[in-house]
Enzyme design. Structure first.
Site, PDB file in Angstrom:
ATOM      1  N   ASP A   1       0.846  -1.187   0.000  1.00  0.00           N
ATOM      2  CA  ASP A   1       0.000   0.000   0.000  1.00  0.00           C
ATOM      3  C   ASP A   1       0.886   1.242   0.000  1.00  0.00           C
ATOM      4  OD1 ASP A   1      -2.923   0.693   0.229  1.00  0.00           O
ATOM      5  OD2 ASP A   1      -2.128   1.923   1.855  1.00  0.00           O
TER       6      ASP A   1
ATOM      7  N   ASN B   1      -2.514  12.872  -3.028  1.00  0.00           N
ATOM      8  CA  ASN B   1      -3.455  13.412  -4.012  1.00  0.00           C
ATOM      9  C   ASN B   1      -3.950  14.793  -3.608  1.00  0.00           C
ATOM     10  OD1 ASN B   1      -3.645  11.563  -6.141  1.00  0.00           O
ATOM     11  ND2 ASN B   1      -5.081  10.249  -5.051  1.00  0.00           N
TER      12      ASN B   1
ATOM     13  N   HIS C   1      -4.629  14.968  -8.537  1.00  0.00           N
ATOM     14  CA  HIS C   1      -4.891  13.606  -8.993  1.00  0.00           C
ATOM     15  C   HIS C   1      -4.067  13.226 -10.212  1.00  0.00           C
ATOM     16  CE1 HIS C   1      -8.116  12.525  -6.216  1.00  0.00           C
ATOM     17  NE2 HIS C   1      -8.497  13.793  -6.289  1.00  0.00           N
TER      18      HIS C   1
ATOM     19  N   ASP D   1      -1.905   9.888 -10.349  1.00  0.00           N
ATOM     20  CA  ASP D   1      -1.903   8.863 -11.397  1.00  0.00           C
ATOM     21  C   ASP D   1      -0.480   8.578 -11.870  1.00  0.00           C
ATOM     22  OD1 ASP D   1      -4.630   8.732 -11.221  1.00  0.00           O
ATOM     23  OD2 ASP D   1      -5.026   9.836 -13.082  1.00  0.00           O
TER      24      ASP D   1
ATOM     25  N   GLU E   1      -4.669   2.504  -4.372  1.00  0.00           N
ATOM     26  CA  GLU E   1      -3.213   2.615  -4.266  1.00  0.00           C
ATOM     27  C   GLU E   1      -2.597   1.328  -3.725  1.00  0.00           C
ATOM     28  OE1 GLU E   1      -4.843   4.247  -0.339  1.00  0.00           O
ATOM     29  OE2 GLU E   1      -5.453   4.131  -2.437  1.00  0.00           O
TER      30      GLU E   1
END
Length: 302
Positions: free
Chosen positions: A175, A183, A188, A192, A219
């Site tokens: 994780d 973010n 965002h 990405d 994630e």
């Protein structure tokens, strides 16, 4: 659309060496050919080499072709391999039985070379196209690594394989630490881009042919590591953690470091004859929770 141009693998199964020789000479320009002279060997070879097509005799001593085909179609490892029966049985009922069991075609002996070549080529092309579509369906659109659906299929297959040999199997769950804050801080689009870079780094570390790194959701990533015991899983978990840390992606709002890091939970088992792989995934998830509770940017293995 460009389909992958790799040599096809053809498995010929017949208890008569002369028949194998004839078919091998007929199909020698179409791919790499393996052969078996009995049902047990055929099943083992099919699971080992994963041929693209099997040409299977029906009338064999011991396990006949119908039973071989039935077992092939029952196994998650071999169920999608097309089977062509090649047999002296010419009755329509025999052909119907073969198709019902799962064969894709039926060729009678003595074989006509033109027909065998044409039908084998057609089924190989259809399989390549199906494999291509399956590969697309199993790829995560953002990170371009395997997706959750691919993970589910792969771990089922590796669990069954390890069960037969009582071999080790490990799972790692990973994780990205404080990804929501990442973010919120960087946006965002940057999130990405971070996911893509992390995925590429993870895939580069877990590079053995049977290893699989997949996006598990959001994630979170997951790795399937066949023939890997607890020590090996912990070592690979640390290698994965170090590879992500080495990306040095800034993350000023993380309590774990000033750059992007991951927490890793690993679990391993010498696969028993019974039981389900879900317990192994659950154990890895529990260890991931412990890694987060312990301060993140670390590996917890069992």
């Amino acid at each position: 659309m460009n389909l992958p141009d790799t040599p096809s693998k053809i498995l010929i199964v017949d208890d008569e060496p002369l028949n194998i020789e004839v078919l091998s000479e007929t199909l020698e320009d179409m791919g790499d050919i393996s052969f078996a002279t009995d049902g047990d060997t055929a099943l083992k070879l099919a699971a080992e080499i994963r041929p693209d097509i099997i040409l299977l005799d029906v009338m064999m001593p011991g396990m006949d072709g119908y039973e071989v085909c039935r077992r092939l179609k029952e196994s998650p490892e071999t169920k999608n391999i097309p089977v062509i029966f090649v047999t002296a049985l010419a009755d329509e009922a025999d052909e119907a039985k073969g198709i019902k069991i799962g064969a894709i075609d039926y060729v009678t002996k003595p074989v006509n070379a033109t027909i065998v070549i044409a039908r084998t080529r057609n089924h190989l092309e259809l399989k390549r196209y199906r494999d291509y579509l399956t590969e697309i369906a199993f790829v995560d659109g953002l990170t371009e690594i395997a997706n959750r659906r691919r993970f589910d299929e792969h771990i089922e297959m590796e669990w069954q394989r390890a069960r037969r040999s009582s071999d080790w199997l490990s799972v790692v769950l990973l994780d990205i630490d404080h990804f929501k804050q990442f973010n919120d801080t960087y946006g965002h689009q940057a999130g990405d881009d971070c996911l893509r870079k992390v995925a590429a780094a993870l895939k580069k570390v877990a590079h053995r042919p049977a290893d699989l790194i997949a996006r598990y959701g959001g994630e979170e990533f997951v790795g399937v590591l066949p023939q890997t015991d607890a020590d090996g899983a912990e070592a690979l978990g640390n290698a994965l953690r170090e590879a992500v840390s080495a990306l040095n992606i800034p993350h000023k709002d993380s309590s774990a470091a000033d750059h992007v890091t991951i927490s890793v939970g690993a679990a391993s088992i010498e696969v028993p004859k019974d039981g389900e792989y879900s317990a192994l995934v659950k154990a890895a998830d529990n260890n991931l929770y412990k890694a987060k509770e312990g301060g993140r940017n670390r590996v917890v293995a069992s």
